[in-house]
Design an enzyme around this catalytic site. Structure first.
Site, short mmCIF file in Angstrom:
data_model
loop_
_atom_site.label_atom_id
_atom_site.label_comp_id
_atom_site.label_asym_id
_atom_site.label_seq_id
_atom_site.Cartn_x
_atom_site.Cartn_y
_atom_site.Cartn_z
N THR A 145 0.83 -1.22 0.00
CA THR A 145 0.00 0.00 0.00
C THR A 145 0.86 1.26 0.00
OG1 THR A 145 -1.61 -1.22 1.31
CG2 THR A 145 -1.89 1.16 1.19
N ARG A 226 9.59 1.12 9.49
CA ARG A 226 9.79 1.03 10.94
C ARG A 226 11.26 1.29 11.21
NH1 ARG A 226 5.20 1.70 11.68
NH2 ARG A 226 3.65 0.32 12.62
N ASP A 250 10.86 9.05 9.33
CA ASP A 250 9.62 9.18 10.09
C ASP A 250 9.53 8.16 11.21
OD1 ASP A 250 6.95 10.46 10.30
OD2 ASP A 250 6.20 8.46 9.80
N GLU A 255 11.28 5.52 19.95
CA GLU A 255 10.37 6.65 19.77
C GLU A 255 9.76 7.03 21.11
OE1 GLU A 255 7.62 5.78 16.62
OE2 GLU A 255 9.20 5.49 15.16
N HIS A 274 6.98 10.26 13.42
CA HIS A 274 6.08 9.15 13.06
C HIS A 274 4.66 9.65 12.74
CE1 HIS A 274 5.98 4.55 13.30
NE2 HIS A 274 5.02 4.97 12.51
N VAL A 275 4.62 10.58 11.81
CA VAL A 275 3.33 11.19 11.42
C VAL A 275 3.08 11.13 9.92
CG1 VAL A 275 3.15 12.80 13.37
CG2 VAL A 275 4.52 13.44 11.37
N ALA A 277 1.54 9.18 8.20
CA ALA A 277 0.17 8.77 7.84
C ALA A 277 -0.89 9.66 8.51
CB ALA A 277 -0.06 7.32 8.25
P1 NAD Z 1 1.46 -3.78 2.98
O1 NAD Z 1 1.30 -5.10 3.61
O2 NAD Z 1 0.37 -3.26 2.09
O3 NAD Z 1 2.80 -3.74 2.13
C1 NAD Z 1 4.05 -4.18 2.60
C2 NAD Z 1 4.78 -4.79 1.43
O4 NAD Z 1 6.13 -5.06 1.80
C3 NAD Z 1 4.16 -6.13 0.99
O5 NAD Z 1 3.92 -6.05 -0.40
C4 NAD Z 1 5.23 -7.15 1.32
O6 NAD Z 1 5.26 -8.22 0.44
C5 NAD Z 1 6.48 -6.28 1.19
N1 NAD Z 1 7.68 -6.87 1.80
C6 NAD Z 1 7.79 -7.59 2.94
N2 NAD Z 1 9.08 -7.93 3.14
C7 NAD Z 1 9.78 -7.43 2.08
C8 NAD Z 1 11.15 -7.46 1.71
N3 NAD Z 1 12.06 -8.09 2.45
N4 NAD Z 1 11.53 -6.82 0.58
C9 NAD Z 1 10.63 -6.19 -0.18
N5 NAD Z 1 9.30 -6.14 0.11
C10 NAD Z 1 8.90 -6.75 1.24
O7 NAD Z 1 1.72 -2.77 4.18
P2 NAD Z 1 1.69 -1.17 4.09
O8 NAD Z 1 0.35 -0.67 4.50
O9 NAD Z 1 2.27 -0.73 2.80
O10 NAD Z 1 2.67 -0.82 5.30
C11 NAD Z 1 4.01 -1.27 5.26
C12 NAD Z 1 4.68 -0.96 6.58
O11 NAD Z 1 4.88 0.43 6.68
C13 NAD Z 1 3.84 -1.34 7.81
O12 NAD Z 1 4.06 -2.66 8.18
C14 NAD Z 1 4.31 -0.36 8.85
O13 NAD Z 1 5.40 -0.89 9.55
C15 NAD Z 1 4.79 0.84 8.03
N6 NAD Z 1 3.83 1.99 8.10
C16 NAD Z 1 4.30 3.17 8.57
C17 NAD Z 1 3.45 4.26 8.62
C18 NAD Z 1 3.95 5.60 9.13
O14 NAD Z 1 3.17 6.35 9.66
N7 NAD Z 1 5.21 5.89 8.98
C19 NAD Z 1 2.11 4.14 8.20
C20 NAD Z 1 1.68 2.92 7.70
C21 NAD Z 1 2.55 1.85 7.64
#
Ligand code: NAD
Length: 308
Positions: A145, A226, A250, A255, A274-275, A277
């Site tokens: 996503t 993360r 971020d 944290e 960490h904002v 989103a």
């Molecule tokens: P998601 O599940 O839609 O996408 C994560 C993608 O990463 C998946 O397609 C997965 O196959 C891929 N992936 C896993 N291991 C991998 C690797 N070794 N190499 C390449 N790709 C790999 O999740 P998302 O909604 O896109 O969120 C991803 C992460 O981002 C979350 O788990 C969270 O830790 C972080 N996040 C941070 C914020 C923020 O505010 N900074 C907001 C949302 C999510």
């Protein structure tokens, strides 16, 4: 599962005003209430929460208002037969726009002028400093996503977009997709490397000294994933030694970022707490996900975004 109550844990306050979420869910058939942190749970209970509490294990279902569930003891939920769902799927626009903001800030030097503004200084950049995003390469690591939210916006700005994906399968708007074992090839020609993976045993420390060595010396690292995906000490060293040019971060290993962290003081580092989103509509996005799953429960269908 038969739901008798939907409890909103006060920890959701880390992401949105809890009452706004309660109000947004008030049209559900099941009663919704804001509970205290020492509330006890049992069969028939579902909980919407930012973080985990041991008492949640006695409920039927817990919904995490974050995409990353790395702080939840997933195995314990699995063993107890308590459903855990997460909030992936809703952060493509918010985080996508934030990342493009970082890229534009760095390319167009906006952070430099904002810093100078605090000192009432009329500063012009060195001639070589500003550049445009158009035709610059960005490598997006993780094409879920968040990753696709970045990809589509970067492509719309005329950037050359490459990416890293476990399957290596093609993705729209990504000119080359690399598998994780080819990470160095993927990042070596990029002006920006954007991290958008979950924190897993595979991704922990994925970016450390060898990756900084592989990156261009005029490249910037963007971490919206993360903190522990990046070795923070190695990042500091890479910035000090000018192995890379800058960063926009971020998510941090600890944290809030401790006041003593050297990361605060680099001119070429943009830090956000960490904002990435954050949005004033977060309660609506979460309510929509929860509503959908409450309907799935009523219809005895599989839950969306089920972790275990
Ligand atoms: P998601 O599940 O839609 O996408 C994560 C993608 O990463 C998946 O397609 C997965 O196959 C891929 N992936 C896993 N291991 C991998 C690797 N070794 N190499 C390449 N790709 C790999 O999740 P998302 O909604 O896109 O969120 C991803 C992460 O981002 C979350 O788990 C969270 O830790 C972080 N996040 C941070 C914020 C923020 O505010 N900074 C907001 C949302 C999510």
């Amino acid at each position: 599962m038969h739901l008798e109550r939907l409890a909103v844990d006060p920890s959701v306050g880390l992401a949105m005003p809890p009452q706004r979420l309660v109000d947004a869910l008030s049209d559900l058939d099941v009663p919704v209430e804001l509970v205290d942190e020492d509330e006890q749970f049992g069969p028939g209970d579902a909980i919407v929460s930012f973080g985990h509490r041991d008492s949640f294990i006695d409920a039927d279902w817990v919904h995490c208002v974050r995409a990353g569930y790395d702080e939840f003891p997933v195995g314990v939920y699995d063993e107890a037969g308590t459903y855990l769902t997460n909030s992936t799927g809703i952060h493509g626009t918010t985080v996508g726009e934030t990342v493009i903001g970082y890229l534009l800030t760095i390319a167009r030097r906006l952070h430099v002028y904002r810093d100078a503004q605090h000192d009432h200084e009329w500063t012009r950049p060195r001639y070589e400093e500003p550049f445009t995003l158009k035709d610059e390469r960005v490598c997006v690591v993780g094409l879920g996503t968040l990753g696709r939210g970045v990809v589509d916006r970067a492509a719309a700005l005329g950037m050359d977009v490459v990416g890293v994906r476990r399957s290596g399968d093609p993705v729209e708007n990504v000119s080359s997709v690399y598998t994780p074992d080819r990470l160095h090839e993927a990042i070596e020609d990029a002006r920006f490397v954007v991290l958008a993976t979950p924190l897993t045993t595979e991704t922990e420390g994925m970016i450390s000294a060898p990756e900084f060595e592989a990156m261009r010396d005029d490249a910037s690292l963007v971490n919206v994933a993360r903190g522990p995906v990046v070795d923070e000490d190695d990042l500091v060293t890479a910035l000090e030694n000018e192995t890379i040019a800058g960063a926009a971060i971020d998510a941090f290993t600890e944290e809030p970022l401790p006041e003593s962290s050297p990361l605060w003081d680099f001119d070429e580092v943009v830090l956000t707490p960490h904002v990435a989103a954050a949005t004033s509509k977060y309660h609506e996005d979460i309510a929509q996900l929860v509503r959908e799953n409450v309907e799935h429960v009523a219809a005895d269908e599989a839950l969306t975004n089920r972790v275990v």
